[in-house]
Design an enzyme around this catalytic site. Sequence first.
Site, PDB file in Angstrom:
ATOM      1  N   CYS A 124      76.935  54.007  55.029  1.00  0.00           N
ATOM      2  CA  CYS A 124      78.071  53.317  55.109  1.00  0.00           C
ATOM      3  C   CYS A 124      79.099  54.007  56.085  1.00  0.00           C
ATOM      4  O   CYS A 124      80.093  53.438  56.478  1.00  0.00           O
ATOM      5  CB  CYS A 124      78.777  52.833  53.779  1.00  0.00           C
ATOM      6  SG  CYS A 124      79.096  54.294  52.943  1.00  0.00           S
TER       7      CYS A 124
HETATM    8  C1  LIG Z   1      75.122  54.869  50.378  1.00  0.00           C
HETATM    9  S1  LIG Z   1      73.732  56.185  50.172  1.00  0.00           S
HETATM   10  C2  LIG Z   1      72.691  55.316  49.122  1.00  0.00           C
HETATM   11  C3  LIG Z   1      72.578  55.465  47.569  1.00  0.00           C
HETATM   12  C4  LIG Z   1      71.766  55.101  46.615  1.00  0.00           C
HETATM   13  N1  LIG Z   1      71.573  53.387  47.017  1.00  0.00           N
HETATM   14  C5  LIG Z   1      72.130  55.444  45.312  1.00  0.00           C
HETATM   15  O1  LIG Z   1      72.364  54.306  44.516  1.00  0.00           O
HETATM   16  O2  LIG Z   1      72.135  56.253  44.840  1.00  0.00           O
HETATM   17  C6  LIG Z   1      72.829  56.124  51.646  1.00  0.00           C
HETATM   18  C7  LIG Z   1      71.763  56.847  51.823  1.00  0.00           C
HETATM   19  O3  LIG Z   1      71.139  56.922  52.920  1.00  0.00           O
HETATM   20  C8  LIG Z   1      70.310  57.870  53.332  1.00  0.00           C
HETATM   21  N2  LIG Z   1      69.879  57.890  54.722  1.00  0.00           N
HETATM   22  C9  LIG Z   1      70.819  58.185  55.840  1.00  0.00           C
HETATM   23  N3  LIG Z   1      70.111  57.863  57.172  1.00  0.00           N
HETATM   24  C10 LIG Z   1      68.853  57.883  56.605  1.00  0.00           C
HETATM   25  C11 LIG Z   1      67.591  57.567  57.486  1.00  0.00           C
HETATM   26  N4  LIG Z   1      67.544  57.695  58.598  1.00  0.00           N
HETATM   27  N5  LIG Z   1      66.525  57.483  56.606  1.00  0.00           N
HETATM   28  C12 LIG Z   1      66.439  57.740  55.367  1.00  0.00           C
HETATM   29  N6  LIG Z   1      67.474  57.695  54.577  1.00  0.00           N
HETATM   30  C13 LIG Z   1      68.729  57.794  55.309  1.00  0.00           C
HETATM   31  C14 LIG Z   1      71.494  59.021  53.087  1.00  0.00           C
HETATM   32  O4  LIG Z   1      70.777  60.126  52.714  1.00  0.00           O
HETATM   33  C15 LIG Z   1      72.100  58.393  51.687  1.00  0.00           C
HETATM   34  O5  LIG Z   1      71.222  58.989  50.553  1.00  0.00           O
END
Ligand SMILES: C[S@@+](CC[C@H](N)C(=O)[O-])C[C@H]1O[C@@H](n2cnc3c(N)ncnc32)[C@H](O)[C@@H]1O
Length: 327
Positions: free
Chosen positions: A83
């Site tokens: 986000c």
């Molecule tokens: C808003 S958080 C999600 C939190 C999760 N849904 C929870 O409830 O605990 C977004 C996540 O996307 C991951 N992320 C960012 N870029 C990514 C990528 N290219 N591939 C996989 N994960 C990614 C980040 O590390 C982060 O943990």
Amino acid sequence: MSFKVTSLFSGCGGMDLGALGGFEYQGKHFEAHNTEIVFSSDIDKYAVDIYNNNFNHKSILGDIRELKDEIPKHDILIGGFPCQSFSIVAQNPPRLGYKNDTGKLFFEMVDVLKKIKPSVFIAENVKGILSANKKQAFPLIINAFEEAGYYCCSEILNASKYGIPQKRERVFIIGFRDKNAFDSFCFPKENEEVIPLKKVIFSECSIDEKYYFSEKAVQGMLKNKEKMNKGRAQNINEPCNTITAHLSKASLNSVDPVLFINDKYRRFTPREAARIQSFPDDFEFNTSDTRAFKAIGNAVPPVLMWNVMNNIIKALSDCKYIKNSAA
Ligand SMILES: C[S@@+](CC[C@H](N)C(=O)[O-])C[C@H]1O[C@@H](n2cnc3c(N)ncnc32)[C@H](O)[C@@H]1O
């Protein structure tokens, strides 16, 4: 037979815990949904470590753009796609919305929907997504989900209306392939009962000194308070303001919520932050405070997700849903 769930951007697993159910929070039991997670992944090693410490199945560490081919058939796709580029908090650098690489990651969910065709998806993001790119980003995202073959609806849900002591507002986008299931679905009803912050914080005598702000920091904040509207001490008789991944850097000059109790200012402890996010007390964060705060602040509150998943499963059952070929 259970519903098979794939979880993208799973972080430490807040959304996943809500999708599975079977946990206790503040004396209430959130029963297990008839679900199992068949694939889960995240790019953040420390979040994945926390995840893998708490679930029987494992989350895979890696960039989803390189892992997509490993995703098995499933019924429900979930993901709180990153986000940062939509968040209003993130004004410096300015919000780029869908125009930067991170903002484009929702397309990874779209690609999975096109390829695997699960029955339902649940996407979650910050409220800023509604106004990002001069309000162009959100319709573009919904359009991409619809073009992938889904009937979509969206709603801003406030965690404090679902028995969580936090005024966290997040946008949930839900899509169904089946029109009858879509018509049966409604977002969960709000609770009457509001949980105040004081229910989940620990008594001051048990708080480590390191969580208190120094006298110098307090004086600096007080001097600038009027001008800067800072020092976000929370009213403990109400739900807390939104906690974010920045909580590890909470200072008295930031907008992050802090506590002012017995004439002393302090930060939350990681366990308090986890409770504010509705993680059960047996969910472990065996890591540094900084890593724990980041994972906790990024998470979807498990209780909020539990409520959403409950209604998804009801909608699928109401329309005598027959599972797709994932079984
Ligand atoms: C808003 S958080 C999600 C939190 C999760 N849904 C929870 O409830 O605990 C977004 C996540 O996307 C991951 N992320 C960012 N870029 C990514 C990528 N290219 N591939 C996989 N994960 C990614 C980040 O590390 C982060 O943990």
